[in-house]
Design an enzyme around this catalytic site. Structure first.
Site, short mmCIF file in Angstrom:
data_model
loop_
_atom_site.label_atom_id
_atom_site.label_comp_id
_atom_site.label_asym_id
_atom_site.label_seq_id
_atom_site.Cartn_x
_atom_site.Cartn_y
_atom_site.Cartn_z
N ASN A 19 54.01 93.64 29.82
CA ASN A 19 52.72 93.82 30.47
C ASN A 19 52.45 95.32 30.53
O ASN A 19 53.01 96.03 31.36
CB ASN A 19 52.77 93.22 31.89
N LYS A 21 49.77 96.78 31.33
CA LYS A 21 48.79 97.14 32.37
C LYS A 21 47.72 98.07 31.77
O LYS A 21 47.38 97.92 30.60
CB LYS A 21 49.49 97.74 33.59
N HIS A 99 48.12 87.94 38.32
CA HIS A 99 49.08 89.01 38.62
C HIS A 99 48.78 89.54 40.01
O HIS A 99 47.62 89.59 40.43
CB HIS A 99 48.95 90.12 37.57
N GLU A 101 48.55 92.39 41.15
CA GLU A 101 47.58 93.50 41.19
C GLU A 101 46.14 92.95 41.13
O GLU A 101 45.24 93.52 41.72
CB GLU A 101 47.86 94.48 40.04
N GLU A 169 57.17 86.82 40.41
CA GLU A 169 57.20 88.27 40.57
C GLU A 169 57.11 88.63 42.06
O GLU A 169 56.00 88.66 42.62
CB GLU A 169 56.01 88.90 39.85
N GLY A 175 57.35 97.55 40.17
CA GLY A 175 57.22 99.01 40.05
C GLY A 175 58.00 99.80 41.08
O GLY A 175 57.78 101.00 41.24
N SER A 211 60.51 95.11 38.24
CA SER A 211 61.55 96.10 37.98
C SER A 211 62.66 95.61 37.05
O SER A 211 63.81 96.04 37.15
CB SER A 211 62.15 96.62 39.29
P1 PGA Z 1 57.44 96.34 36.59
O1 PGA Z 1 56.10 95.45 36.56
O2 PGA Z 1 58.36 95.78 35.55
O3 PGA Z 1 56.96 97.73 36.28
O4 PGA Z 1 58.00 96.21 37.97
C1 PGA Z 1 56.15 94.06 36.34
C2 PGA Z 1 54.77 93.49 36.43
O5 PGA Z 1 53.95 93.98 37.21
O6 PGA Z 1 54.44 92.54 35.70
#
Ligand code: PGA
Length: 247
Positions: A19, A21, A99, A101, A169, A175, A211
């Site tokens: 992903n 983003k 997601h 976000e 998740e 992150g 992460s």
């Molecule tokens: P990350 O993000 O691996 O940077 O923690 C995962 C995600 O948001 O899908």
């Protein structure tokens, strides 16, 4: 308890999703054009919309292309939106939906997410539906309850024969460099699998995200009922993502 249900078919390939983003560039895609796969796994790369065309022409064929979002509408006067059918016409096979976000920064509710999942399926694409708890929900011991609510609202309402992927998740892990411990992942994935298997006749893959990186990928992928990974930050470095896909 951990061995009570292991619906993951051990012979099935793991699914690794990148992903990107709102990151990436044509230059990064060019780097990924020499991506090498040494272990069998299904790789899906989800760049921003504007890079989908370049992804199709630059990435090796074994990397499937996904999008990070789509409209809940099929078509019409919705300026700035992208429908699932438009994505399908751009060689996209998968769409990340719900997601955290999108849920928190763009106020996407379970109702909207369900509509998006439905339009993705209607368009013959495969949704990767994200679910996960906040830190305060985790601290209040509400993880399983929160996941169950999200599953009931956005996932088990869709046609029982359909192809879909679920990504667990934990929001506090995205992150942050933090991940749940192995027992927590095992327990959560088992719970999700049980809920899904009670509704669907097919085995729905359940990925872990938050992460995930080149160091922790083999540990996480070896946990029962973890069918793959959804990788954010670490998917932006070709070497790291290659390590993850080949670990
Ligand atoms: P990350 O993000 O691996 O940077 O923690 C995962 C995600 O948001 O899908």
């Amino acid at each position: 308890m951990s061995n009570e249900l292991n619906i993951s078919n051990k012979n099935k390939h793991k699914i690794i999703v990148a992903n990107w983003k709102m990151n990436g560039s044509k230059t990064l895609l060019e780097e990924f054009s020499t991506f090498s796969q040494t272990k069998p796994c299904d790789i899906i790369l989800c760049p921003p919309f504007t890079l989908l065309g370049s992804a199709k022409s630059l990435l090796p064929d074994f990397i499937k292309i996904g999008a990070q979002n789509c409209s809940e509408k099929d078509n019409g006067a919705f300026t700035g939106e992208i429908s699932a059918t438009l994505l399908r016409d751009s060689h996209v096979y998968y769409v990340i939906i719900g997601h955290s976000e999108r849920r928190t920064l763009y106020q996407e509710t379970d109702t909207v997410i369900l509509k998006k999942v439905e339009t993705v399926i209607r368009s013959d694409l495969i949704p990767i539906v994200c679910i996960g708890e906040t830190l305060s929900e985790k601290k209040a011991n509400k993880t399983l309850q929160v996941l169950e609510k999200q599953i009931n609202a956005c996932i088990t309402k869709v046609n029982a024969q359909t192809r879909l992927i679920v990504a667990y998740e934990p929001i506090w892990a995205i992150g942050t460099g933090l991940t749940p411990n192995e027992n927590e992942i095992r327990e959560t994935h088992l719970h999700i699998k049980k809920k899904l298997s009670a509704h669907f006749n097919i085995d729905v893959p359940v990925l872990y995200g938050g992460s995930a990186n080149a160091e922790n990928c083999s540990r996480i992928l070896s946990i029962e009922n973890v069918d793959g990974l959804l990788v954010g930050g670490a998917s932006l470095k070709k070497y790291d993502f290659e390590m993850i896909c080949n670990c």
